[in-house]
Enzyme design. Structure first.
Site, PDB file in Angstrom:
ATOM      1  N   THR A  34      70.631  -5.813 -38.793  1.00  0.00           N
ATOM      2  CA  THR A  34      71.721  -6.774 -38.601  1.00  0.00           C
ATOM      3  C   THR A  34      72.275  -7.230 -39.943  1.00  0.00           C
ATOM      4  O   THR A  34      73.490  -7.402 -40.116  1.00  0.00           O
ATOM      5  CB  THR A  34      71.236  -7.985 -37.786  1.00  0.00           C
ATOM      6  OG1 THR A  34      70.696  -7.534 -36.540  1.00  0.00           O
ATOM      7  CG2 THR A  34      72.373  -8.944 -37.514  1.00  0.00           C
ATOM      8  N   GLU A 220      72.971  -0.665 -32.337  1.00  0.00           N
ATOM      9  CA  GLU A 220      72.093  -0.121 -31.282  1.00  0.00           C
ATOM     10  C   GLU A 220      72.665   1.176 -30.714  1.00  0.00           C
ATOM     11  O   GLU A 220      72.728   1.381 -29.495  1.00  0.00           O
ATOM     12  CB  GLU A 220      71.901  -1.156 -30.156  1.00  0.00           C
ATOM     13  CG  GLU A 220      71.299  -2.482 -30.604  1.00  0.00           C
ATOM     14  CD  GLU A 220      69.807  -2.397 -30.904  1.00  0.00           C
ATOM     15  OE1 GLU A 220      69.246  -1.282 -30.902  1.00  0.00           O
ATOM     16  OE2 GLU A 220      69.198  -3.444 -31.179  1.00  0.00           O
ATOM     17  N   GLN A 250      63.487   4.016 -30.863  1.00  0.00           N
ATOM     18  CA  GLN A 250      63.487   2.867 -29.962  1.00  0.00           C
ATOM     19  C   GLN A 250      64.457   3.061 -28.795  1.00  0.00           C
ATOM     20  O   GLN A 250      64.892   2.091 -28.174  1.00  0.00           O
ATOM     21  CB  GLN A 250      63.837   1.588 -30.727  1.00  0.00           C
ATOM     22  CG  GLN A 250      62.813   1.225 -31.794  1.00  0.00           C
ATOM     23  CD  GLN A 250      63.113  -0.113 -32.448  1.00  0.00           C
ATOM     24  OE1 GLN A 250      62.948  -1.181 -31.857  1.00  0.00           O
ATOM     25  NE2 GLN A 250      63.550  -0.065 -33.697  1.00  0.00           N
TER      26      GLN A 250
END
Length: 683
Positions: A34, A220, A250
């Site tokens: 981020t 993401e 992930q």
């Protein structure tokens, strides 16, 4: 400019300062992704890029809000307001509002929420004269959504229907679309699909977006589905200044449409892409990251990367193996209680992460026994599940044939030809005479007011249950199994859930009650149906009370899927056994790689302390069976499984725990990796 880059490591600086062309930032867990995204936006603006020319898309409003706030802190609120930062869906809504006619939508189209979608699905089924016994509306809606995420159309799906069920889904899907169109509404998937269609067919609109958004960023990226990928590709098509940030290790949402191949093939889809690996982890200690690296290295299809700890050494990862699931939960609860009592930790420092919805039941019970505050996230409370409530109603009705609530719940579950209208009439008669509904059917003159077929069906049902009137005592598990077979409850599960995966998951909830009964008999002096129902009733009441209280200082009970993106000082990763993690279904369907990524996500939630637990035996289908350590534990330790180890899905049957020893198993091979020291303690 120098101040802006201060505090970034070399890889983060490279990701931030690479301004032109496609960039893939592989951001390992806890590597500060981020920070990279927000600093990169600020960096672009300092280089003269107008904020109006920057588009950043993510998956949650929370993430979008955090990005805006951080950028505002770097460049000021006025500039930050001019950025386009939001979710894919919010971006699509704004675009479709501005070009509704071109997209084939009414200018005042509305967006239906989840409950509206279910209502539309129900309306479609009614119009087709398809009863909900054939397919559950929520299952149908889920299948439609998944197919849309894979860029399939209802016409295409119907044309390729493999069987009657697929044809039913296809017909219902088409009617569902007609319902939405007549109501001038779109669902969440339609927002993506209508936007994609607009960009593909309207060159003017596409050119406007290409001209405006010269720099596109996606957070993401591993979670993107087919429509999202295509939208990004079209918007960034001209300038190709596309920066995507994500971690293929992930990617855990394949079951809802996320396509990991998009991040794996980014450098092929966008030629000349610069790939930057963020491998410095600022969250976890060396032993925790060593465990994570050792496990994920066994996935063959991934971008190679190895997490390094910026924190340094720490306590070893610990593995605890208990006798059974109650012992497992008991030890975790005792350890948490002791650490808090010694003021070495707070309850909020702890997270218990689990793979399946049945696992938290034992932990809830043990936490309540020790007055440990907890919150259950990512799953419905055990006692709120339909199948659990149904089975408990059957048990209560066998115990007390005049239990009206239990009677009304299961009298036509599974269907026995007892219509809703007839039951409503019986309830009305009971209310008029101040008696229970059950008594209406016991009173000839009152029962005569009801259809004879209904009365006969109810009496047959009650006669069937009367066979089970005697309390079975310690023979509870076998008695329950016979009861479920007699009432054919499996037919209700098959009726209610068309999707095979969901059907099996729901049936597992039924079998979990047998497991609870088996544990109750083993651990309760003079166990009986009566004592079992009393224990469950108290647990259920406590569970409802706990759900009303929001503890600021509480242990978090959470599914692995829900834990992604979070971090905790102390993590218990529980039930790490074959058939649970990896899940038996994933082994059967050859999706173990996603299960391994789940394991990786679970490990990397821990900051300072990680404890992995498993059991020697676990109750399954009301029978105590031997548990086998997950293959992931052997991968973590760099060892091959022992000769008596059994993989999930193995043809060999599970071994019952007896005094006669164990059968040997065929040797299984395993890839090897750098060994990780796992202190092993029996509970």
């Amino acid at each position: 400019m120098t101040d802006l880059l201060k505090g970034l490591n070399a890889e983060q600086k490279l990701a931030v300062t690479t301004r032109e062309g496609p960039v893939l930032v592989l951001a390992g867990a806890g590597s500060g992704k981020t920070k990279v995204i927000t600093v990169r936006m600020a960096y672009l603006m300092l280089w003269g890029v107008k904020p109006e020319n920057i588009l950043a898309m993510t998956f949650t409003n929370k993430a979008a809000g955090e990005m805006k706030e951080r950028v505002a802190g770097l460049v000021g609120k006025d500039k930050a307001k001019l950025l386009t930062v939001g979710t894919f869906h919010s971006f699509c809504v704004k675009l479709l509002r501005a070009h509704a006619a071109a997209a084939g939508l009414a200018p005042n189209f509305t967006i239906c929420d989840a409950s509206d979608q279910i209502a539309a699905v129900k309306g479609a089924l009614r119009e087709l004269r398809i009863g909900e016994a054939s397919i559950q509306p929520s299952v149908l809606q889920g299948r439609i959504s998944l197919m849309k995420n894979k860029l399939m159309s209802s016409d295409g799906f119907l044309a390729s229907a493999a069987d009657d069920q697929d044809e039913l889904v296809g017909r219902a899907w088409k009617m569902y679309e007609e319902h939405l169109r007549r109501a001038r509404t779109v669902d969440f998937d339609d927002l993506l699909l209508f936007t994609l269609q607009l960009l593909r067919t309207n060159e003017r609109v596409r050119a406007e977006l290409e001209q405006r958004f010269r720099y596109v960023m996606v957070d993401e990226y591993q979670d993107t589905n087919g429509p999202q990928y295509e939208i990004v590709r079209l918007v960034a098509g001209r300038h190709k200044n596309l920066c995507v940030v994500g971690d293929d290790d992930q990617s855990i949402y394949g079951w809802r449409g996320a396509d990991v191949t998009k991040i794996l093939s980014f450098d092929k889809d966008f030629r000349g892409a610069k790939v930057v690996r963020l491998e410095t982890n600022y969250r976890s200690t060396e032993p925790i990251l060593a465990a994570a690296n050792a496990v994920i290295a066994h996935n063959p299809d991934r971008h190679a990367k190895t997490l390094r700890s910026a924190i340094g050494k720490g306590e070893d990862v610990v593995m605890l193996r208990g006798d059974d699931e109650v012992s497992e939960a008991d030890t975790v609860a005792r350890q948490i209680g002791e650490l808090v009592r010694l003021t070495r930790a707070q309850f909020s420092d702890f997270a218990v992460l689990f793979r399946t919805q049945t696992q938290p039941r034992a932990f809830e019970e043990q936490f309540r026994l020790r007055a440990i505050p907890y919150v259950l996230i990512g799953g419905m409370s055990f006692f709120d599940r339909k199948e659990v409530r149904d089975v408990l109603a059957y048990l209560k009705l066998a115990h007390n044939p005049r239990d009206e609530v239990a009677f009304l719940r299961v009298v036509n579950c599974p269907p026995r030809g007892i219509g809703r209208g007839s039951i409503d009439k019986a309830v009305e008669i009971a209310t008029q005479h101040g008696i229970s509904t059950v008594q209406v059917f016991e009173t000839p003159e009152l029962a005569a007011e009801l259809p004879a077929a209904t009365v006969d069906a109810v009496r047959a049902f009650r006669n069937q249950l009367s066979v089970f009137a005697a309390d079975p005592g310690e023979a509870l598990v076998g008695w329950m199994r016979q009861l479920l077979e007699a009432v054919n409850y499996r037919a209700e599960v098959d009726r209610a859930y068309l999707e095979p995966k969901l059907r099996e998951e729901r049936w597992q909830g039924v079998l979990e009650i047998l497991d609870l009964a088996e544990n109750h008999v083993r651990r309760t002096r003079k166990a009986s149906l009566s004592t079992f129902l009393e224990a469950l009733t108290l647990d259920a009441e406590d569970s409802r009370d706990d759900g009303k209280v929001k503890h600021k200082d509480a242990v978090t009970l959470m599914t692995l899927h829900s834990a992604k993106g979070l971090e905790f000082e102390r993590v218990y990763l529980v039930g790490v056994e074959e058939g649970i993690l990896p899940h038996a279904r994933s082994v059967a369907e050859d999706t173990v790689e996603e299960e391994r990524r789940l394991m990786y996500v679970g490990i990397t939630r821990a900051k300072r302390h990680l404890t992995i637990t498993l059991t020697k035996t676990r109750s399954k289908y009301g029978t105590r069976v031997e548990s086998h350590p997950s293959r992931f534990l052997y991968e973590m330790k760099g060892e091959k499984p022992p000769k008596d180890w059994k993989a999930a899905g193995s043809a060999a049957p599970a071994v019952r725990v007896t005094e006669g020893g164990q059968r040997t198993r065929k040797k299984k091979s395993s890839k090897r990796s750098a060994a990780v020291d796992l202190p092993h303690k029996d509970l």
